[in-house]
Design a protein around this motif. Structure first.
Motif, PDB file in Angstrom:
ATOM      1  N   ILE A 149       0.803  -1.353   0.076  1.00  0.00           N
ATOM      2  CA  ILE A 149       0.117   0.131   0.153  1.00  0.00           C
ATOM      3  C   ILE A 149       1.022   1.311  -0.202  1.00  0.00           C
ATOM      4  O   ILE A 149       1.701   1.291   0.919  1.00  0.00           O
ATOM      5  N   ARG A 150       0.579   2.409  -0.829  1.00  0.00           N
ATOM      6  CA  ARG A 150       1.185   3.369  -0.937  1.00  0.00           C
ATOM      7  C   ARG A 150       0.421   4.536  -0.786  1.00  0.00           C
ATOM      8  O   ARG A 150      -0.703   4.615  -1.505  1.00  0.00           O
ATOM      9  N   SER A 151       0.737   5.433   0.184  1.00  0.00           N
ATOM     10  CA  SER A 151      -0.107   6.585   0.236  1.00  0.00           C
ATOM     11  C   SER A 151       0.503   7.664   0.762  1.00  0.00           C
ATOM     12  O   SER A 151       1.743   7.811   1.131  1.00  0.00           O
ATOM     13  N   ILE A 152      -0.221   8.793   0.919  1.00  0.00           N
ATOM     14  CA  ILE A 152       0.373  10.133   1.477  1.00  0.00           C
ATOM     15  C   ILE A 152      -0.149  10.173   2.866  1.00  0.00           C
ATOM     16  O   ILE A 152      -1.388  10.275   3.141  1.00  0.00           O
ATOM     17  N   VAL A 153       0.761  10.668   3.904  1.00  0.00           N
ATOM     18  CA  VAL A 153       0.122  10.753   5.249  1.00  0.00           C
ATOM     19  C   VAL A 153      -0.665  12.162   5.185  1.00  0.00           C
ATOM     20  O   VAL A 153      -0.169  13.005   4.908  1.00  0.00           O
ATOM     21  N   PRO A 154      -2.021  12.020   5.417  1.00  0.00           N
ATOM     22  CA  PRO A 154      -2.883  13.259   5.561  1.00  0.00           C
ATOM     23  C   PRO A 154      -2.583  14.208   6.491  1.00  0.00           C
ATOM     24  O   PRO A 154      -1.942  13.987   7.704  1.00  0.00           O
ATOM     25  N   ALA A 155      -2.963  15.217   6.454  1.00  0.00           N
ATOM     26  CA  ALA A 155      -2.889  16.456   7.486  1.00  0.00           C
ATOM     27  C   ALA A 155      -3.299  16.083   8.813  1.00  0.00           C
ATOM     28  O   ALA A 155      -3.305  16.561   9.924  1.00  0.00           O
ATOM     29  N   SER A 156      -4.443  15.262   8.689  1.00  0.00           N
ATOM     30  CA  SER A 156      -5.429  15.008  10.007  1.00  0.00           C
ATOM     31  C   SER A 156      -4.508  14.304  10.999  1.00  0.00           C
ATOM     32  O   SER A 156      -4.651  14.038  12.232  1.00  0.00           O
ATOM     33  N   LEU A 157      -3.226  13.740  10.408  1.00  0.00           N
ATOM     34  CA  LEU A 157      -2.661  12.632  11.176  1.00  0.00           C
ATOM     35  C   LEU A 157      -1.383  13.628  11.499  1.00  0.00           C
ATOM     36  O   LEU A 157      -0.314  13.960  10.783  1.00  0.00           O
ATOM     37  N   ASN A 158      -1.490  14.208  12.595  1.00  0.00           N
ATOM     38  CA  ASN A 158      -0.299  15.226  13.126  1.00  0.00           C
ATOM     39  C   ASN A 158       0.081  14.676  14.620  1.00  0.00           C
ATOM     40  O   ASN A 158      -0.191  13.374  15.156  1.00  0.00           O
ATOM     41  N   TRP A 159       0.948  15.255  15.191  1.00  0.00           N
ATOM     42  CA  TRP A 159       1.702  14.890  16.308  1.00  0.00           C
ATOM     43  C   TRP A 159       0.769  14.478  17.525  1.00  0.00           C
ATOM     44  O   TRP A 159       0.959  13.712  18.335  1.00  0.00           O
ATOM     45  N   ARG A 160      -0.426  15.199  17.413  1.00  0.00           N
ATOM     46  CA  ARG A 160      -1.595  14.816  18.496  1.00  0.00           C
ATOM     47  C   ARG A 160      -1.923  13.464  18.276  1.00  0.00           C
ATOM     48  O   ARG A 160      -2.278  12.970  19.241  1.00  0.00           O
ATOM     49  N   THR A 161      -1.812  12.803  17.209  1.00  0.00           N
ATOM     50  CA  THR A 161      -2.310  11.488  16.738  1.00  0.00           C
ATOM     51  C   THR A 161      -1.566  10.547  17.630  1.00  0.00           C
ATOM     52  O   THR A 161      -1.882   9.718  18.369  1.00  0.00           O
ATOM     53  N   THR A 162      -0.230  10.880  17.793  1.00  0.00           N
ATOM     54  CA  THR A 162       0.768   9.896  18.696  1.00  0.00           C
ATOM     55  C   THR A 162       0.873  10.265  20.091  1.00  0.00           C
ATOM     56  O   THR A 162       1.086   9.554  21.089  1.00  0.00           O
ATOM     57  N   GLN A 163       0.808  11.681  20.339  1.00  0.00           N
ATOM     58  CA  GLN A 163       0.979  12.185  21.836  1.00  0.00           C
ATOM     59  C   GLN A 163      -0.069  11.520  22.635  1.00  0.00           C
ATOM     60  O   GLN A 163      -1.315  11.230  22.275  1.00  0.00           O
ATOM     61  N   PRO A 164       0.194  10.751  23.789  1.00  0.00           N
ATOM     62  CA  PRO A 164      -0.734   9.950  24.729  1.00  0.00           C
ATOM     63  C   PRO A 164      -1.927  11.172  24.818  1.00  0.00           C
ATOM     64  O   PRO A 164      -1.755  12.480  25.243  1.00  0.00           O
ATOM     65  N   TYR A 165      -3.313  10.627  24.822  1.00  0.00           N
ATOM     66  CA  TYR A 165      -4.247  11.861  24.673  1.00  0.00           C
ATOM     67  C   TYR A 165      -4.426  12.593  25.603  1.00  0.00           C
ATOM     68  O   TYR A 165      -4.896  13.753  25.412  1.00  0.00           O
ATOM     69  N   TRP A 166      -3.966  11.956  27.182  1.00  0.00           N
ATOM     70  CA  TRP A 166      -4.098  12.764  28.331  1.00  0.00           C
ATOM     71  C   TRP A 166      -3.267  14.060  28.353  1.00  0.00           C
ATOM     72  O   TRP A 166      -3.176  14.597  29.311  1.00  0.00           O
TER      73      TRP A 166
END
Length: 831
Positions: A424-441
């Motif tokens: 699968i080849r794709s482009i990481v969308p803008a919706s996936l930013n550092w907040r995606t990885t940051q522990p949510y709390w």
């Protein structure tokens, strides 16, 4: 139901009673024959128990293991906090980062004992001496609402409390957790309580709530034992070849940051349980709880089909169970269609069933990216692999990625033991930013004693959804099943072998200041170095945001960043008054980047990447010192050496060989780190060498150690016993018991003002008794308690000075507390 769905995704592929690796963050494992036998039987059982306590390590892992593997019910552990206020025995992470480690340690423990994990938003603010303080700091109603939410989501038949409401738990957090559990037991079933939750959840009233009597004290007897339930948690499971207390020891040993390595006990282990509220039980914790599918309207037929599969199970040919499981799956799908939309229990059982079908088929699935760190706009390539390792008729019919939204049609026959891989080849969308990885709390700043969580659907959950997931559609004998799994990165370490780590979404640019604290001893400017690392080529401006009265030269710098390269820029900062925070930022293309990047890497948990704000403390502080060189004996990890270097000392970390035979007299003072005598064997063996150094004219400052069996009494020149006294209120008054002492006058005069702005606590593990050779300097106490003077003691030994301090300098110095610097410099300057 949004929350139930999210929880199911988080616990998907976790139905094994015992999993291969506590630190695993890779593809879902295929269960072995014994674990499959238990999983098949577990499918026939419908029921759940929630265990409630305050911190990571408070849970009774033996009970969780027994519930999951003997009673075969869903077991969950609700920890009020994430342990972010504790100490760290495996590294220098404190505060939020320690909370991340302890969260992952709990999840590692759950992968061993099989239970699920939940949290509230409560912050672990350190030791609390009473529940009133605890609930006031947390916010009673907010945390109660979180507990109610978890109960309504998990829907336990029974709640078990680790601690009683009457205070014997010796910690305000402990007692508060019990009080909240009892209150939530009633509130969760009341539709008038927390009605906002009822948009996605339904009221739920458990059958009973009990207290798990302490098993580290004498067992109850006589009248105290009347009416108590008695359970042997040390029972042996022949399928696993281990007792539940053996597994519990392995699970509990995941709490490595707390030094909680535990024995794997064998033999009878009786636990007692006292009814607190709800229906009484005479002989069984789950008495009068229907654990069969009959409890679900129309569920009896599903239960009968699952029971037939379990009884016919052939461990030498698990694939033979697949046709029967598919019949049960069809019946369950029909039941779900007729039941209330999104029924959480049925959804969980459907996930369990699909996972068991996958293991019976020997189906291996994985989605592996070529790199572990990505940013919005990056190109990503993921290899999706499926292997059918049985004779079941399987086809892979489609692959789609979330949230990238890429749908790849496929129709590939999965022949026995022949991998099929789709790229699968794709482009990481803008919706996936550092907040995606940051522990949510940690995405928003803490307010008071509560983590701020914008999305209520996340409250209670242990961790974020994976940054990128792939759903693989597989047809099994004509039935289509979707399996969703995380995209991970895989590599081979030459020592540890094949390893996985989660995919990380990082900002295009991260920033790091070179110091945690900058001390300004006068009004002169000093350099502040900022490192910028970019994943793309960018041209922009770097600047420091300074507090009022502080100046920066230049105010901003034009910087050309190259992809994959780091660039350092230096600002000259002229101090203003007092102490404050500075923050770094980089602006380019109308975007502003303000985040640092910290990678937490310990072998017993998955690698975690956190994005704290790029900030540092700046302190304008006139500071005098005596001496030039300090030897520092590190304990489990702290930032005191960096603070001493900021104060102008040349600091050398003393390694084991130097402790044994080095020339210690070259140091003007030696400091031992927190818990150093607990954790450094070489220090224990060579404690006399340090005392000889003192006798010859040196200054030795010993920071706190704990009162466990690892502490020998020969670390001090005269009798000194460390106790458990502590002052937990950081604003508690400190009395200058001996204001003329050189420790309070030389080279810096200490006043009450030097104890302003302290964080979390005054100190811990103060000395409880000491010989007449020691002199006391300070005393302090929490409200309503007697003053304690064992937080700072000193004695002359030969030509030198020995000092013991339980005051929490390891917290204050990294936080830039001016008075703590002044006092600690006095300690290392003592002559």
């Amino acid at each position: 139901m949004r929350i139930a769905t999210r929880l199911a995704v988080l616990t998907f592929f976790a139905t094994a009673c015992v999993t291969p690796s506590a630190a695993s963050d890779g593809p879902p494992a295929v269960l072995d024959a014994a674990a499959l036998n238990l999983a098949l039987k577990k499918l026939t059982v419908v029921g759940s128990v929630l265990y409630v306590a305050a911190h990571p390590d408070d849970e009774n892992t033996a009970m969780l293991t027994w519930l999951e593997n003997e009673k075969l019910v869903r077991a969950g552990y609700l920890s009020m906090t994430r342990g972010d206020g504790g100490q760290n025995l495996i590294g220098d992470e404190q505060g939020d980062l320690l909370g991340v480690i302890r969260t992952q340690e709990l999840l590692a423990a759950r992968r061993i004992d099989g239970a699920e994990q939940f949290f509230t938003r409560a912050v672990d603010f350190g030791y609390s001496k009473g529940p009133d303080e605890t609930l006031a700091k947390w916010g009673h109603d907010e945390v109660l609402g979180d507990v109610v939410r978890v109960i309504r989501t998990f829907r336990p038949d029974v709640i078990v409390m680790r601690f009683p409401t009457t205070g014997e738990g010796r910690h305000g957090h402990h007692t508060a957790s019990a009080m909240l559990a009892v209150e939530a037991f009633e509130a969760a079933g009341d539709p008038s309580r927390f009605p906002d939750q009822l948009q996605t959840l339904a009221p739920w009233k458990p059958k009973r709530i009990v207290w798990n009597h302490f098993n580290w004290t004498a067992p109850p007897s006589g009248d105290a034992a009347k009416g108590l339930l008695k359970i042997d948690l040390g029972a042996y499971n022949a399928l696993l070849g281990r007792s539940y207390t053996e597994l519990a020891g392995e699970s509990r040993s995941m709490h490595k940051s707390q030094g909680f390595g535990s024995p794997e006990r064998r033999g009878t282990s009786i636990n007692f349980f006292k009814l607190i509220a709800g229906e009484p039980a005479q002989a069984d914790l789950l008495e009068n709880v229907d654990l069969s599918w009959k409890r679900i309207r129309g569920g009896a037929s599903v239960g009968k089909l699952l029971d037939s599969v379990y009884r016919a199970y052939d461990p030498t040919n698990p694939a033979a169970s697949v046709p029967g499981l598919l019949k049960a799956r069809t019946a369950l799908s029909q039941l779900r269609a007729s039941a209330a939309a999104g029924d959480a229990l049925l959804l969980h059982k459907a996930r369990e069933l699909d996972d068991v079908i996958r293991s019976c088929s020997g189906l291996w699935l994985e989605a592996v990216a070529r790199q572990h760190t990505l940013s919005p706009g990056d190109s990503i390539q993921v290899s999706v692999t499926a292997i059918n390792r049985s004779r079941s008729a399987l086809r892979m019919t489609g692959v789609r990625s979330e949230p990238a939204g890429l749908d790849t049609p496929s129709d590939s026959l999965l022949s026995e033991n022949r991998p099929v891989t789709i790229a699968i080849r794709s482009i990481v969308p803008a919706s996936l930013n550092w907040r995606t990885t940051q522990p949510y709390w940690l995405r928003e700043p803490i307010e008071g004693g509560l983590h701020q969580v914008a999305d209520p659907a996340l409250i209670g959950t242990p961790w974020n959804d994976p940054a990128l997931q792939v759903t693989i559609s597989v047809t099994v004998s004509g039935q289509s099943i979707d399996y969703t799994l995380p995209v991970v990165y895989r590599w081979v370490d030459r020592v540890r072998g094949e390893l996985y780590r989660p995919l990380c979404i990082a900002p295009e640019v991260t920033l790091a200041l070179d110091k945690q604290v900058y001390l300004f001893p006068d009004n002169s400017a000093r350099p502040v170095r900022l490192r910028l690392e970019s994943r793309v080529a960018l041209k922009g401006q770097a600047r420091l945001a300074l507090p009022s009265g502080w100046r920066c030269d230049p105010a901003a710098q034009e910087v050309d960043l190259l992809a994959g390269k780091a660039r350092d820029v230096i600002f000259k900062v002229t101090p203003g008054p007092e102490a404050s925070l500075i923050s770094a930022e980089f602006t380019a293309d109308n975007r502003t980047f303000t985040r640092d990047m910290t990678v937490i890497d310990h072998p017993h948990i998955p690698i975690v990447t956190v994005f704290p704000a790029a900030t540092a403390h700046v302190v304008r502080l006139e500071l005098s010192k005596v001496g030039e060189t300090i030897g520092y004996v590190m304990g489990p990890g702290d930032d005191v050496p960096a603070a001493l270097a900021q104060a102008g000392y040349r600091v050398t970390l003393i390694e084991d060989a130097e402790l044994a035979s080095g020339e210690l007299s070259r140091y003007d003072a030696i400091v031992t780190g927190v818990r150093a005598y607990n954790s450094r064997e070489a220090l224990k063996r060579n404690a006399k060498r340090l005392l000889d150094y003192v006798a010859s004219g040196g200054t030795l400052v010993v920071q706190y150690n704990t009162t466990d069996q690892t502490l020998r009494r020969d670390f001090a020149p005269f009798p000194l016993e460390i106790g458990r006294d502590r002052v937990t209120v950081e604003e508690a008054p400190v009395d200058l018991a001996d204001p003329a002492s050189a420790l309070l006058t030389t080279p810096n005069r200490i006043t009450a003002r030097d104890f302003e702005g302290w964080v979390q606590e005054r100190g811990l593990y103060f000395a409880s008794t000491w010989g007449p050779e020691y002199k006391t300097v300070l005393s302090s106490n929490d409200p309503g308690e007697k003053p304690v003077a064992g937080g700072l003691l000193w004695a002359r030994h030969g030509k030198g000075i020995f000092i013991y301090t339980g005051y929490a300098f390891f917290r204050q110095l990294p936080a830039g507390v001016p008075g703590a610097y002044r006092l600690f410099i006095n300690l290392v300057s003592a002559r």
